[in-house]
Scaffold this active site. Structure first.
Site: not given
Ligand code: DGL
Length: 281
Positions: A10-11, A73, A151, A185, A187
């Protein structure tokens, strides 16, 4: 049986929603996690850049000898799914598993999707939901600020800034009367408490990380590639920058300290191939 690790990327922190489920459901599996903390967020990047990042992320995980890759992600899964199809090992993202779970869960057929800007503009969740059931109605909302809040660790149920932001994003979806909401997402499941408080008890939240972990279990069963019985799974974490911040929030979220298993890597440098280090087994 296959003792090689499962690769997850993931990011940043979001993909840990997949790892948390894998640790619960498959404690015998080795896992390699990559969080691209040096380049987060992904959600406002162009397709071209995401293509490059996703290829580098996958190739890093392959250098660790993984048997399967999960793009934990929503952004990569939505915008550059081809990169996953091109991998020489099984690889998949969160869109199909989460959409399938939402279609199973909805009673009214009114499904909301939350995601990054890139995810919502790509429309992959919408297409997938409509393919699975052309009768459903889809309501989408981009929520880019959620990624930064997570984050930064502003994930407590009482966090005022996060609650205020969430109310602003979620109010329109509540008014649309969705009964199922995809956290598209990875996150966003870290904000489940706040999102659930605002949406109310009648709305089923679909955790895209959990859906991807379920799909992983299914795939390993189908391919007969679970780790050998008796294997005690090891988990190694790699980030591209700021390991301290990652370690703190990841430890809180996973309920275990990860410090000694956390490494920093530079994806711009060629990665050593599998077998050149022995960290991941
Ligand atoms: N967690 C990621 C997603 O599911 C990336 C969120 C991001 O880095 O903007 O989209």
């Amino acid at each position: 049986m296959d003792g090689r690790p499962i690769g997850v990327f993931d990011s940043g922190l979001g993909g840990l929603t997949v790892v948390r489920q894998l640790l619960r459901r498959l404690p015998g599996e080795n896992i390699v996690y990559f969080g691209d903390t040096g380049r987060v967020p992904y959600g406002n990047r162009s397709r071209k850049i995401l293509h490059k990042y996703a290829r580098q992320d996958c190739s890093f995980l392959r250098s660790k000898g993984v048997k399967l890759i999960i793009a934990a992600c929503g952004t990569v899964s939505s915008v550059v799914p081809r990169v996953l199809e091109e991998q020489p090992v099984p690889a998949f993202g969160v869109v199909k598993p989460a959409a399938a779970a939402a279609v199973r869960a909805t009673r009214s057929g009114r499904i909301g999707v939350l995601g990054t800007s890139a995810t919502i503009h790509a429309g992959a969740f919408r297409r997938c939901l409509l393919q699975l059931n052309p009768q459903v109605q889809v309501f989408e909302k981009e929520c880019p600020l959620f990624v930064a809040l997570v984050e930064n660790g502003w994930i407590g149920r009482e966090d005022e800034v996060t609650r205020l932001t969430a109310r602003r994003y979620l109010e329109p979806l509540r008014e649309q009367g969705v009964d199922t909401l995809i956290l598209g997402c990875t996150h966003f499941p870290l904000l489940t408490d706040i999102i659930a408080d605002i949406m109310g008890g009648g709305v089923t939240l679909i955790d895209s990380g959990q859906a991807a972990a379920d799909a992983c279990v299914e795939r390993l069963a189908q391919d007969n590639t679970f780790a050998p019985p008796g294997n005690s799974g090891r988990c190694h974490f790699y980030v591209s920058d700021q390991p301290e911040g990652f370690s703190k929030i990841a430890g809180m979220f996973l309920g275990q300290a990860i410090g000694e298993h956390l490494h920093t890597v530079d994806l711009e440098l060629p990665a050593p191939m599998a077998g050149e280090d022995d960290e991941t087994g």
